[in-house]
Design a protein around this motif. Structure first.
Motif, PDB file in Angstrom:
ATOM      1  N   ASN A   1       0.819  -1.229   0.000  1.00  0.00           N
ATOM      2  CA  ASN A   1       0.000   0.000   0.000  1.00  0.00           C
ATOM      3  C   ASN A   1       0.848   1.272   0.000  1.00  0.00           C
ATOM      4  O   ASN A   1       0.634   2.185   0.802  1.00  0.00           O
ATOM      5  CB  ASN A   1      -0.933   0.028   1.232  1.00  0.00           C
ATOM      6  CG  ASN A   1      -1.759  -1.237   1.327  1.00  0.00           C
ATOM      7  OD1 ASN A   1      -2.293  -1.723   0.323  1.00  0.00           O
ATOM      8  ND2 ASN A   1      -1.834  -1.812   2.517  1.00  0.00           N
TER       9      ASN A   1
ATOM     10  N   SER B   1       2.222   4.771  -1.108  1.00  0.00           N
ATOM     11  CA  SER B   1       1.877   6.004  -1.824  1.00  0.00           C
ATOM     12  C   SER B   1       3.027   6.975  -1.663  1.00  0.00           C
ATOM     13  O   SER B   1       3.714   6.977  -0.635  1.00  0.00           O
ATOM     14  CB  SER B   1       0.612   6.643  -1.251  1.00  0.00           C
ATOM     15  OG  SER B   1      -0.487   5.796  -1.480  1.00  0.00           O
TER      16      SER B   1
ATOM     17  N   LEU C   1       2.903   7.826  -6.737  1.00  0.00           N
ATOM     18  CA  LEU C   1       2.477   6.424  -6.528  1.00  0.00           C
ATOM     19  C   LEU C   1       1.244   6.465  -5.638  1.00  0.00           C
ATOM     20  O   LEU C   1       1.196   7.224  -4.674  1.00  0.00           O
ATOM     21  CB  LEU C   1       3.559   5.601  -5.829  1.00  0.00           C
ATOM     22  CG  LEU C   1       4.768   5.111  -6.618  1.00  0.00           C
ATOM     23  CD1 LEU C   1       5.541   4.098  -5.778  1.00  0.00           C
ATOM     24  CD2 LEU C   1       4.390   4.497  -7.948  1.00  0.00           C
ATOM     25  N   ASN C   2       0.256   5.624  -5.990  1.00  0.00           N
ATOM     26  CA  ASN C   2      -0.988   5.679  -5.236  1.00  0.00           C
ATOM     27  C   ASN C   2      -1.392   4.264  -4.794  1.00  0.00           C
ATOM     28  O   ASN C   2      -1.850   3.453  -5.594  1.00  0.00           O
ATOM     29  CB  ASN C   2      -2.074   6.300  -6.135  1.00  0.00           C
ATOM     30  CG  ASN C   2      -3.297   6.702  -5.337  1.00  0.00           C
ATOM     31  OD1 ASN C   2      -3.353   6.485  -4.127  1.00  0.00           O
ATOM     32  ND2 ASN C   2      -4.279   7.267  -6.026  1.00  0.00           N
ATOM     33  N   ASN C   3      -1.124   3.981  -3.530  1.00  0.00           N
ATOM     34  CA  ASN C   3      -1.536   2.722  -2.928  1.00  0.00           C
ATOM     35  C   ASN C   3      -1.046   1.494  -3.727  1.00  0.00           C
ATOM     36  O   ASN C   3      -1.820   0.600  -4.067  1.00  0.00           O
ATOM     37  CB  ASN C   3      -3.065   2.707  -2.824  1.00  0.00           C
ATOM     38  CG  ASN C   3      -3.525   1.804  -1.691  1.00  0.00           C
ATOM     39  OD1 ASN C   3      -2.813   1.636  -0.705  1.00  0.00           O
ATOM     40  ND2 ASN C   3      -4.693   1.192  -1.842  1.00  0.00           N
ATOM     41  N   VAL C   4       0.244   1.482  -3.980  1.00  0.00           N
ATOM     42  CA  VAL C   4       0.828   0.391  -4.789  1.00  0.00           C
ATOM     43  C   VAL C   4       1.260  -0.767  -3.886  1.00  0.00           C
ATOM     44  O   VAL C   4       1.916  -0.560  -2.880  1.00  0.00           O
ATOM     45  CB  VAL C   4       2.051   0.923  -5.583  1.00  0.00           C
ATOM     46  CG1 VAL C   4       2.842  -0.222  -6.197  1.00  0.00           C
ATOM     47  CG2 VAL C   4       1.594   1.894  -6.654  1.00  0.00           C
TER      48      VAL C   4
ATOM     49  N   SER D   1       4.089   7.976 -15.074  1.00  0.00           N
ATOM     50  CA  SER D   1       3.287   6.852 -14.548  1.00  0.00           C
ATOM     51  C   SER D   1       3.746   6.432 -13.149  1.00  0.00           C
ATOM     52  O   SER D   1       3.049   5.692 -12.464  1.00  0.00           O
ATOM     53  CB  SER D   1       3.374   5.667 -15.515  1.00  0.00           C
ATOM     54  OG  SER D   1       4.718   5.249 -15.630  1.00  0.00           O
TER      55      SER D   1
ATOM     56  N   MET E   1       2.337   0.389 -15.197  1.00  0.00           N
ATOM     57  CA  MET E   1       1.874   1.461 -14.300  1.00  0.00           C
ATOM     58  C   MET E   1       1.244   2.588 -15.102  1.00  0.00           C
ATOM     59  O   MET E   1       1.664   2.876 -16.224  1.00  0.00           O
ATOM     60  CB  MET E   1       3.049   2.019 -13.489  1.00  0.00           C
ATOM     61  CG  MET E   1       3.675   0.978 -12.579  1.00  0.00           C
ATOM     62  SD  MET E   1       4.929   1.682 -11.503  1.00  0.00           S
ATOM     63  CE  MET E   1       3.894   2.577 -10.377  1.00  0.00           C
TER      64      MET E   1
ATOM     65  N   LYS F   1      -0.403   6.563 -14.095  1.00  0.00           N
ATOM     66  CA  LYS F   1      -0.771   7.587 -13.115  1.00  0.00           C
ATOM     67  C   LYS F   1      -0.583   7.109 -11.671  1.00  0.00           C
ATOM     68  O   LYS F   1      -1.461   7.268 -10.815  1.00  0.00           O
ATOM     69  CB  LYS F   1      -2.208   8.040 -13.343  1.00  0.00           C
ATOM     70  CG  LYS F   1      -2.346   8.808 -14.641  1.00  0.00           C
ATOM     71  CD  LYS F   1      -3.763   9.202 -14.905  1.00  0.00           C
ATOM     72  CE  LYS F   1      -3.833   9.929 -16.250  1.00  0.00           C
ATOM     73  NZ  LYS F   1      -5.165  10.028 -16.775  1.00  0.00           N
ATOM     74  N   GLY F   2       0.536   6.440 -11.411  1.00  0.00           N
ATOM     75  CA  GLY F   2       0.893   6.044 -10.049  1.00  0.00           C
ATOM     76  C   GLY F   2       0.220   4.784  -9.553  1.00  0.00           C
ATOM     77  O   GLY F   2       0.335   4.440  -8.370  1.00  0.00           O
ATOM     78  N   VAL F   3      -0.468   4.082 -10.461  1.00  0.00           N
ATOM     79  CA  VAL F   3      -1.187   2.870 -10.032  1.00  0.00           C
ATOM     80  C   VAL F   3      -0.739   1.697 -10.901  1.00  0.00           C
ATOM     81  O   VAL F   3      -0.468   1.877 -12.098  1.00  0.00           O
ATOM     82  CB  VAL F   3      -2.716   3.085 -10.189  1.00  0.00           C
ATOM     83  CG1 VAL F   3      -3.498   1.828  -9.807  1.00  0.00           C
ATOM     84  CG2 VAL F   3      -3.171   4.263  -9.335  1.00  0.00           C
TER      85      VAL F   3
ATOM     86  N   VAL G   1      -1.616  -1.083 -13.123  1.00  0.00           N
ATOM     87  CA  VAL G   1      -2.857  -1.428 -13.833  1.00  0.00           C
ATOM     88  C   VAL G   1      -2.843  -2.876 -14.344  1.00  0.00           C
ATOM     89  O   VAL G   1      -3.893  -3.437 -14.651  1.00  0.00           O
ATOM     90  CB  VAL G   1      -3.134  -0.458 -15.002  1.00  0.00           C
ATOM     91  CG1 VAL G   1      -3.493   0.919 -14.482  1.00  0.00           C
ATOM     92  CG2 VAL G   1      -1.949  -0.372 -15.951  1.00  0.00           C
TER      93      VAL G   1
END
Lengths: 228, 298
Positions: A6, A8, A18-21, A39, A210, A212-214, A216
């Motif tokens: 998680n 960020s 990075l968003n909650n990776v 990204s 990745m 936008k920081g997620v 995918v």
């Protein structure tokens, strides 16, 4: 070997890099991290190197919780990771031999050992005959090989490569990738951040995409997915 | 630290100097100029104070004694005065010597007309002080001694010399502080420019896993060497020029030769060598240490 839970990372301005990776990379794996500019790929590498600290979440590399490392522990932590950059980052005023030997001097290897290890590593990357050359006298591909030799001479369990073929022509790019594959076959965990669609698609390795920081997508024998 | 690492670091420090020769020359020139200014100023101030001190030592207090007092008593009082901490020396002038001196100075052959000593009550002590600012204390003390008739002093000269000495002291401290501040600023700027150029090199070292100590050591060694050489050059220049300049001043101002007393180059260098080396090495060390720290946090 590498675990992100998680994680960020936000900079002072703009959306989180990075968003909650969350991701797990095991020992001996070869992983491509792909994605467009912005990204979060570079932030990912910088977090693993403990150049940045996560805003939230936990990162464990080689059993070390990076956020808990004290400043004086960082050098030792980094010695377990070889790093290769797009712009090679060689010491311009030192020759090939000294650039590679430098990594050994940092960990205080004796001169006798250095004289044995450096030529051996240079012959692995195919530069044994150019040990006296200065970086400016080498092609881009050769400079990246020197950087690779420097990253590997201390036998790190992990190799991080940030756009290692970004400044290379296709032929040199393939040669570098072949070397990375060989290194991986010897047991080193390799994480490669890249834009190179052709290489990613041809090598059939794990691909983490990745955007936008997620994360995918995360495919075991994946392909380069164009998110746009 | 391994011996091989130590020698590697030392070698890197020296190699860095030649590798970045323009930056090294700029740093060296800055330190040399600053320390040369410091050395010149230090020599001027020290000599000025030496001249003042010599002048002060020439200022005497004359002590005269009551009529009928025996010479033994006078000598005893002289011993009491000599025991005072502020007293440099005391010269006894007997009545006979006082008359001889007077007649020689003012009467010449006419002195033969005197059969008795007209100055028979003028035996005195000439008392010289280490520090003329203490003259009033001494005068008060001597006047309180039984048997002392009169104490003659030159308060104006003493006060003036003491005041000038104090003023020179304050001004020199002020100028030396300003010089040091300017030097540190100039040197820090030069070092900052030099190290900024090598910011990338420092970050590469850090990515590879070099400790702060390992990264910083060659820069610090470089700073120390430049500082030491930057101190040695002005010392050498001053050593060669000092006697020539002193010789020139003495020749040009021959009329003041009684007043102008200069320190020898050895006397100046006893303090100037350690102070300059400490300043040069210290500035080189601190300048490089602090400036590397700015770039080391990678």
């Amino acid at each position: 070997m590498i675990t992100l839970e998680n994680v960020s990372k936000s900079y002072s301005t703009g959306a989180p890099a990075l968003n909650n990776v969350s991701i797990q990379i095991d020992e001996g794996e070869f992983v491509f991290v792909v994605g467009d500019s912005g990204s979060g790929k570079s932030t990912f590498i910088r977090l693993l190197l403990r150049e940045l600290l996560p805003t939230s979440g936990r990162i464990v590399v080689n059993g070390n919780d990076v956020a808990r490392l004290k400043r004086r522990q960082i050098p030792k932590f980094r010695r377990n990771m070889g790093v290769v950059f797009q712009d090679f980052r060689l010491l311009k005023d030192r020759n090939v031999y000294e650039n590679v030997a430098f990594a050994q001097r940092v960990i205080q290897v004796s001169n006798k050992e250095i004289k044995k290890n450096v030529p051996s590593m240079l012959s692995i990357v195919g530069l044994a005959g150019k040990y006296k050359a200065k970086p400016r006298q080498l092609s881009g591909g050769e400079q990246q090989r020197v950087a690779l030799a420097r990253a590997l001479v201390n036998n790190p369990p992990i190799l991080l490569a940030d756009e290692p073929t970004g400044n290379l022509d296709p032929k040199n790019s393939w040669e570098i990738m072949k070397l990375l594959e060989e290194i991986n076959e010897k047991g080193t965990t390799v994480v490669v951040v890249t834009h190179n669609r052709e290489i990613v698609n041809a090598m059939k390795k794990r691909v983490v995409t990745m955007n936008k920081g997620v994360i995918v997508s995360d495919e075991k024998e994946g392909f380069y997915i164009d998110e746009n | 630290m391994r011996i091989s690492t130590f020698f590697y670091t030392l070698k890197q420090g020296i190699v860095n100097i030649f590798r970045n020769k323009w930056y090294s020359l700029a740093s060296l020139a800055t330190i040399t100029t600053c320390l040369l200014m410091f050395g010149v100023f230090y020599s001027v101030v020290m000599n000025f104070q030496y001249i003042l001190k010599s002048a002060q030592e020439g200022v005497a207090v004359k002590v005269f004694f009551e009529d009928g007092i025996s010479e033994d008593q006078i000598l005893k009082i002289g011993d009491t005065i000599l025991n005072r901490e502020e007293v440099l020396k005391a010269e006894y002038v007997s009545a006979t010597e006082a008359w001889e001196e007077f007649s020689e100075d003012y009467l010449g052959e006419y002195a033969d007309g005197y059969t008795d000593n007209p100055l028979k009550d003028c035996a005195n002590y000439k008392v010289y002080l280490k520090d003329v600012s203490k003259q009033q204390d001494l005068v008060a003390f001597v006047e309180s001694i039984e048997g002392v008739r009169e104490v003659v002093q030159s308060a104006l000269t003493a006060n003036m010399l003491s005041g000038v000495n104090k003023l020179v002291g304050y001004v020199s401290i002020g100028i030396i502080l300003i010089l040091l501040a300017v030097s540190t600023f100039l040197i820090s700027n030069t070092v900052t420019i030099g190290i900024s150029v090598r910011k990338e090199e420092i970050s590469i070292m850090k990515y590879i896993g070099a400790t702060d100590f390992f990264v910083r050591s060659p820069f610090v060694i470089e700073g120390i060497i430049i500082g030491a050489v930057g101190a040695a050059i002005p010392l050498g220049v001053m050593y060669v020029l000092y006697n020539k300049i002193i010789g020139f001043v003495i020749e040009k101002f021959n009329i003041l030769s009684q007043l102008l007393k200069f320190l020898t180059v050895e006397q100046i260098f006893t303090t100037l060598i350690p102070v300059s080396l400490i300043l040069g090495i210290g500035i080189g060390f601190i300048g490089s240490f602090i400036t590397v720290r700015k770039h080391i946090r990678v």
